[in-house]
Design a protein around this motif. Structure first.
Motif, PDB file in Angstrom:
ATOM      1  N   ASN A 228      25.780 -11.166   0.466  1.00 44.64           N
ATOM      2  CA  ASN A 228      26.083 -10.045  -0.402  1.00 44.64           C
ATOM      3  C   ASN A 228      26.903 -10.340  -1.500  1.00 44.64           C
ATOM      4  O   ASN A 228      26.740  -9.671  -2.374  1.00 44.64           O
ATOM      5  CB  ASN A 228      26.578  -8.997   0.796  1.00 44.64           C
ATOM      6  CG  ASN A 228      25.841  -8.115   1.653  1.00 44.64           C
ATOM      7  OD1 ASN A 228      24.785  -7.905   1.332  1.00 44.64           O
ATOM      8  ND2 ASN A 228      26.398  -7.650   2.748  1.00 44.64           N
ATOM      9  N   PHE A 231      24.342 -11.468  -3.967  1.00 42.18           N
ATOM     10  CA  PHE A 231      23.531 -10.228  -4.384  1.00 42.18           C
ATOM     11  C   PHE A 231      24.534  -9.480  -5.498  1.00 42.18           C
ATOM     12  O   PHE A 231      23.902  -9.211  -6.644  1.00 42.18           O
ATOM     13  CB  PHE A 231      23.152  -9.369  -3.419  1.00 42.18           C
ATOM     14  CG  PHE A 231      21.837  -9.808  -3.018  1.00 42.18           C
ATOM     15  CD1 PHE A 231      20.992  -8.564  -2.684  1.00 42.18           C
ATOM     16  CD2 PHE A 231      21.372 -10.879  -2.655  1.00 42.18           C
ATOM     17  CE1 PHE A 231      19.621  -8.962  -2.148  1.00 42.18           C
ATOM     18  CE2 PHE A 231      20.217 -11.060  -2.229  1.00 42.18           C
ATOM     19  CZ  PHE A 231      19.337  -9.994  -1.950  1.00 42.18           C
ATOM     20  N   ARG A 251      18.645  -2.038  -3.683  1.00 43.35           N
ATOM     21  CA  ARG A 251      18.921  -3.266  -3.084  1.00 43.35           C
ATOM     22  C   ARG A 251      18.493  -2.863  -1.425  1.00 43.35           C
ATOM     23  O   ARG A 251      18.698  -1.749  -1.021  1.00 43.35           O
ATOM     24  CB  ARG A 251      20.387  -3.542  -2.991  1.00 43.35           C
ATOM     25  CG  ARG A 251      20.741  -4.047  -4.419  1.00 43.35           C
ATOM     26  CD  ARG A 251      22.323  -4.634  -4.376  1.00 43.35           C
ATOM     27  NE  ARG A 251      22.750  -5.098  -3.378  1.00 43.35           N
ATOM     28  CZ  ARG A 251      23.933  -5.709  -3.284  1.00 43.35           C
ATOM     29  NH1 ARG A 251      24.528  -5.428  -4.064  1.00 43.35           N
ATOM     30  NH2 ARG A 251      24.233  -6.259  -2.087  1.00 43.35           N
ATOM     31  N   GLN A 252      17.934  -3.568  -0.755  1.00 44.99           N
ATOM     32  CA  GLN A 252      17.580  -3.549   0.527  1.00 44.99           C
ATOM     33  C   GLN A 252      16.425  -2.383   0.751  1.00 44.99           C
ATOM     34  O   GLN A 252      16.637  -2.013   1.751  1.00 44.99           O
ATOM     35  CB  GLN A 252      18.769  -3.297   1.550  1.00 44.99           C
ATOM     36  CG  GLN A 252      19.497  -4.526   1.483  1.00 44.99           C
ATOM     37  CD  GLN A 252      18.938  -6.126   1.856  1.00 44.99           C
ATOM     38  OE1 GLN A 252      18.748  -6.619   0.936  1.00 44.99           O
ATOM     39  NE2 GLN A 252      18.602  -6.111   2.966  1.00 44.99           N
ATOM     40  N   TRP A 298      15.834  -7.619  -2.061  1.00 42.69           N
ATOM     41  CA  TRP A 298      16.345  -7.468  -0.943  1.00 42.69           C
ATOM     42  C   TRP A 298      16.237  -8.905  -0.155  1.00 42.69           C
ATOM     43  O   TRP A 298      15.520  -9.685  -0.754  1.00 42.69           O
ATOM     44  CB  TRP A 298      15.558  -6.395   0.068  1.00 42.69           C
ATOM     45  CG  TRP A 298      14.047  -6.841   0.330  1.00 42.69           C
ATOM     46  CD1 TRP A 298      13.574  -7.454   1.221  1.00 42.69           C
ATOM     47  CD2 TRP A 298      12.885  -6.615  -0.587  1.00 42.69           C
ATOM     48  NE1 TRP A 298      12.400  -7.812   1.220  1.00 42.69           N
ATOM     49  CE2 TRP A 298      11.719  -7.198   0.098  1.00 42.69           C
ATOM     50  CE3 TRP A 298      12.687  -5.596  -1.604  1.00 42.69           C
ATOM     51  CZ2 TRP A 298      10.578  -6.838  -0.473  1.00 42.69           C
ATOM     52  CZ3 TRP A 298      11.227  -5.285  -2.286  1.00 42.69           C
ATOM     53  CH2 TRP A 298      10.415  -5.978  -1.694  1.00 42.69           C
TER      54      TRP A 298
END
Length: 386
Positions: A228, A231, A251-252, A298
């Motif tokens: 994380n 990211f 994101r994700q 992701w």
């Protein structure tokens, strides 16, 4: 032992001679195949990776000269040594004229044959080096042309801005230094100088880093780090570019709406380089996506193996099928008009690949074609590849 484990094919209608040569050459470290006639020999050359052929000339069905001609038609890089117990000068000249590497008399002198094979090894190595030199020379020319073009543009902008800041026929040098630098015009020109100088610095850093990676002088500084965090930092690094291009980054969740669990994972990697890798991929997607475009980012743990897989997906220009394997090549750039606008020497994705390879991972790109977006995917071991 042989300098290189070459694959040698012996073609002869005498079984005892085939067995003798096979034993002698195997003892020297070569991989040896045999064929009892020319047709079988040609079939094995066609289907396999043969380096050298030793063929008898006098054989039923198909003589050695014919075999030589067909081999050179199929695979001209294969070297052929012809042998016979009934050799004449005319036969020798004919075989050399048709491309034989050399001509040897029977019964075989093994030392003479081994000497010929070692000469072939040396010749192949020399040819390989010549090919490498030609490729290097081509790469060097391309490199110089690219660098001269990419440096010329920002340098011209810098020089132009400096001239505008200092150009005045009525003010001498001493007075120029006293002129305020915070006027709107001056600030605009100083901004141009700053941006273009940073652009040059980025070009130089990419060149230096790629050279270090390519020559093996790059050392990873691995540590346990949160995915994380990687990211967050990568998205932060390109936030200004994304805002300027009005690009939405999710994101994700994929662009099709598939969600991925946001469970944090600790991975052993070079944090700076993996962050740089993601930043490069995000920046690349933004540049090749129209304004108000969308990008999805992701990660997920691979089903098999202790790896983590990262994906950067966009709805941008996409990549033609024939270019999918080229995008990671040095100095390769798909859209020349975009490069003129954004700058770059075509090393960004090459550096991405190097970073992944140094982490013992894999990287690839997927695209359904032009106008259909792209997905850049890479994997790295969670435990650092230990």
């Amino acid at each position: 032992m042989a300098e290189k484990k070459l694959k040698i094919l012996v073609i002869d209608d005498e079984e005892g001679l085939r067995d003798m040569l096979s034993f002698a050459l195997t003892q020297e470290g070569y991989t040896v195949l045999t064929a009892k006639n020319g047709r079988e020999g040609i079939e094995k050359v066609t289907k396999g990776e043969i380096d050298i052929v030793i063929s008898d000339i006098k054989m039923p069905e198909m003589d050695g000269i014919t075999v030589l001609g067909k081999i050179k038609e199929i695979k001209p890089e294969v070297e052929v040594i012809l042998a016979t117990g009934y050799g004449t000068m005319e036969t020798a000249i004919e075989s050399l004229r048709k491309g034989a590497y050399d001509y040897i008399n029977k019964p075989f002198n093994i030392d003479e044959l081994l000497f010929l094979i070692k000469k072939i090894v040396s010749t192949k190595q020399l040819k390989s080096q010549l090919v490498d030199l030609k490729e290097f020379d081509k790469l060097k020319d391309e490199f110089l042309a690219t660098i001269s073009h990419e440096f010329r543009t920002p340098l011209t902008s810098i020089l132009g801005a400096i001239e505008l800041l200092t150009d005045s026929e009525t003010i001498d040098n001493e007075e120029r230094l006293k002129r305020p630098a915070d006027t709107p015009e001056s600030m605009k020109l100083l901004g141009i100088i700053k941006r273009q100088t940073e652009r040059i610095r980025g070009l130089v850093n990419n060149l230096l880093d790629f050279a270090k990676m390519a020559t093996g002088f790059w050392e990873l500084k691995k540590q346990d780090v949160s995915v994380n965090k990687i990211f967050d930092d990568a998205v932060k690094n390109i936030s200004l570019l994304a805002e300027r291009r009005k690009t939405e980054i999710s994101r994700q969740i994929s662009l099709e709406g598939k969600q991925f669990p946001a469970v944090d994972i600790i991975v052993n990697c070079d944090y700076e380089q993996i962050s740089r890798l993601l930043t490069n991929l995000l920046s690349n997607s933004i540049k090749y996506t129209q304004e108000s475009g969308k990008i999805a980012l992701w990660y997920e743990k691979t089903p098999v193996g202790n790896e983590i897989m990262f994906t950067v997906e966009d709805n941008g220009k996409g990549i033609a099928k024939e270019n999918l394997e080229k995008v990671f090549d040095r100095f390769y750039r798909v859209d020349q008009s975009l490069i003129r606008e954004e700058g770059g020497v075509g090393l960004g994705l090459s550096i991405c690949r190097k970073i992944v390879e140094l982490h013992k991972g894999k990287i690839w790109v997927e695209s359904e074609g032009l106008g259909k977006g792209s997905r850049f995917i890479f994997t790295i071991p969670i435990n650092g590849g230990l």
